[in-house]
Design an enzyme around this catalytic site. Structure first.
Site, mmCIF file in Angstrom:
data_model
loop_
_atom_site.group_PDB
_atom_site.id
_atom_site.type_symbol
_atom_site.label_atom_id
_atom_site.label_comp_id
_atom_site.label_asym_id
_atom_site.label_seq_id
_atom_site.Cartn_x
_atom_site.Cartn_y
_atom_site.Cartn_z
ATOM 1 N N SER A 23 0.798 -1.227 0.000
ATOM 2 C CA SER A 23 0.000 0.000 0.000
ATOM 3 C C SER A 23 0.828 1.273 0.000
ATOM 4 C CB SER A 23 -0.946 0.000 1.203
ATOM 5 O OG SER A 23 -0.232 -0.186 2.400
ATOM 6 N N LYS A 69 -11.124 1.295 -2.287
ATOM 7 C CA LYS A 69 -10.066 1.797 -3.156
ATOM 8 C C LYS A 69 -10.629 1.911 -4.571
ATOM 9 C CE LYS A 69 -7.467 1.582 0.526
ATOM 10 N NZ LYS A 69 -6.888 0.443 1.227
ATOM 11 N N HIS A 95 -5.077 -3.026 -3.259
ATOM 12 C CA HIS A 95 -4.633 -2.075 -4.294
ATOM 13 C C HIS A 95 -4.446 -2.717 -5.661
ATOM 14 C CE1 HIS A 95 -4.010 1.017 -1.261
ATOM 15 N NE2 HIS A 95 -3.603 0.025 -0.501
HETATM 16 C C1 PLP Z 1 -6.891 0.233 2.783
HETATM 17 C C2 PLP Z 1 -6.360 -1.102 3.112
HETATM 18 C C3 PLP Z 1 -7.024 -1.949 3.984
HETATM 19 C C4 PLP Z 1 -8.218 -1.486 4.775
HETATM 20 O O1 PLP Z 1 -9.342 -1.437 3.980
HETATM 21 P P1 PLP Z 1 -10.554 -0.513 4.446
HETATM 22 O O2 PLP Z 1 -11.701 -1.025 3.673
HETATM 23 O O3 PLP Z 1 -10.169 0.877 4.086
HETATM 24 O O4 PLP Z 1 -10.715 -0.705 5.913
HETATM 25 C C5 PLP Z 1 -6.543 -3.217 4.164
HETATM 26 N N1 PLP Z 1 -5.438 -3.635 3.525
HETATM 27 C C6 PLP Z 1 -4.744 -2.834 2.692
HETATM 28 C C7 PLP Z 1 -3.520 -3.355 2.019
HETATM 29 C C8 PLP Z 1 -5.182 -1.534 2.465
HETATM 30 O O5 PLP Z 1 -4.490 -0.732 1.683
#
Ligand code: PLP
Length: 395
Positions: A183, A243, A211
């Site tokens: 991330s 995302k 991602h």
């Molecule tokens: C953003 C993210 C999460 C968390 O997801 P949310 O739905 O925003 O709680 C988990 N793992 C990774 C790798 C992320 O980038």
């Protein structure tokens, strides 16, 4: 006069002194490249809305329609009576698209990771993780009360050493958890190698592709598609909707038995209200776009933007990370310096929040630039030129 306990004030002060204090800013309007904050216009280069679906008319329409039929709130947890037809449809559509037997929805990606690890890990088995895994995977292992060991970032030898040590004298399979696309760095995990390693050691591979899904691979199936892997290689796949899907919520794709197992033992699944059916409706519309010709075009546009950005930066004395994805960090190191550069960009009308520890390791504060299919080359050129000046004047 403040009546807060002294230790609270001290902790806040410490964060401020270290240039690590954080606060929210108020953004007017929707998540689009052109944003307004504090009565000023900016081009934003830090959202995770990589395809520009967060404000897509089809999603807005679908959310309206779904709310008309199913209401706004689900009103209960999945296992009481909060799981309606809309949730079921999305689970089935995702499972079919990704080639898994089952999909289970979670309210957020954070909770999905807690939920899987809390159910599958415990005092009888260990969790092995990449050093740069997302915070929610680390927290999940802690919630599970499981032993946790981290291996060097994307290093298969290190992963093997850690995993084999763990696997001895253990009554349950170890879990090896990794981000698909990291991330904060944007690089990809060596998934094929990790999958073989897990098979050799009878460990369960858990991939968090927050991602990668919707963006990576020709059909948007994420880092597994890039590495040619199937459900058999990755028994636990986590995806998030916050995302590139442009909504919110998350899911776990797995086998029939694993889904049943999560339904019994995953407390972050059981003890929380099911996602809003209106958001589920919008997410179904998002999935339909991701699977369609339009989705393909958006991914191509995103890829073209990434290539354009990297080419433009390569002509400057700026070091990029080894990333082919929408996440293109520029490492700064010092937290205060990262804030300064971010502020200089702000003065030029560019919004890119500095990312500092503990989100990233100490001494690796950065500008986490993210690109979207909605940016155009002109905006990206402007970003690159502004970066050149903002970085040149540092110190
Ligand atoms: C953003 C993210 C999460 C968390 O997801 P949310 O739905 O925003 O709680 C988990 N793992 C990774 C790798 C992320 O980038």
């Amino acid at each position: 006069m403040s009546t807060s306990p002294e230790w609270v004030i001290a902790a806040l002060e410490e964060r401020k002194q270290a240039s690590l204090f954080r606060q929210t800013v108020i953004m007017e309007g929707a998540q689009v490249p052109g944003i307004e904050i504090d009565k000023k216009d900016y081009i934003a280069f830090c959202s995770n809305d990589y395809l520009g679906l967060a404000n897509h008319p089809k999603l807005i329409q679908a959310m309206h329609e779904s709310a008309q039929t199913y209401g706004v709130g689900s009103g209960a947890s999945h296992l009481v009576n909060g799981h309606n037809r809309e949730h079921q449809n999305l689970e089935e559509e995702l499972a079919q698209w990704l080639g898994y037997e089952r999909v289970i929805l979670f309210s957020t990606g954070y909770m999905a990771n807690l939920g899987v690890l809390a159910a599958f890990a415990g005092k009888d088995n260990g969790v092995v993780q990449d050093k740069l895994n997302h915070a929610s995977l680390i927290d999940g292992a802690q919630l599970a009360g499981a032993k946790m060991r981290r291996y060097l970032h994307s290093d298969l030898d290190s992963a093997e050493k850690v995993l084999t040590r763990f696997t001895q004298n253990q009554s349950k399979s170890s879990i090896l958890a990794t981000d698909g696309i990291f991330s904060m760095d944007g690089d990809m995990a060596p998934l094929a190698g990790l999958a073989s390693l897990c098979k050799e050691n009878a460990a369960l591979l858990m991939v968090d592709d927050a991602h990668g899904l919707a963006c990576c691979g020709d059909t948007g199936k994420g880092s597994m598609e890039l590495e040619g892997l199937t459900a058999e290689d990755v028994p636990l796949l986590i995806g998030t909707f916050g995302k590139a899907f442009g909504t919110s919520g998350a899911f776990v794709a797995c086998s029939h038995d694993f889904a049943d197992y999560l339904t019994q033992f995953s407390r972050p699944y059981i003890y929380t209200t099911a996602m809003s059916p209106a958001i589920v409706g919008a997410t179904r519309a998002s999935l339909a776009i991701i699977k369609s010709e339009e989705g393909l075009h958006l991914r191509q546009k995103l890829r073209a933007n990434i290539a354009f950005f990297r080419r433009a930066v390569s002509e400057l004395p700026i070091t990029l990370c080894d990333s082919e994805t929408a996440i293109q960090p520029i490492l700064i190191g010092d937290s205060q310096l990262a804030l300064d550069v971010s502020n200089r960009l702000k003065q030029k009308g560019i919004w890119c929040t500095a990312i500092r520890p503990p989100t990233v390791p100490k001494g690796s504060a950065r500008l986490r630039i993210t690109l979207s299919a909605q940016h155009d080359f002109e905006q990206i050129s402007y970003l690159v030129n502004s970066l050149a000046t903002a970085l040149a004047t540092r110190k």
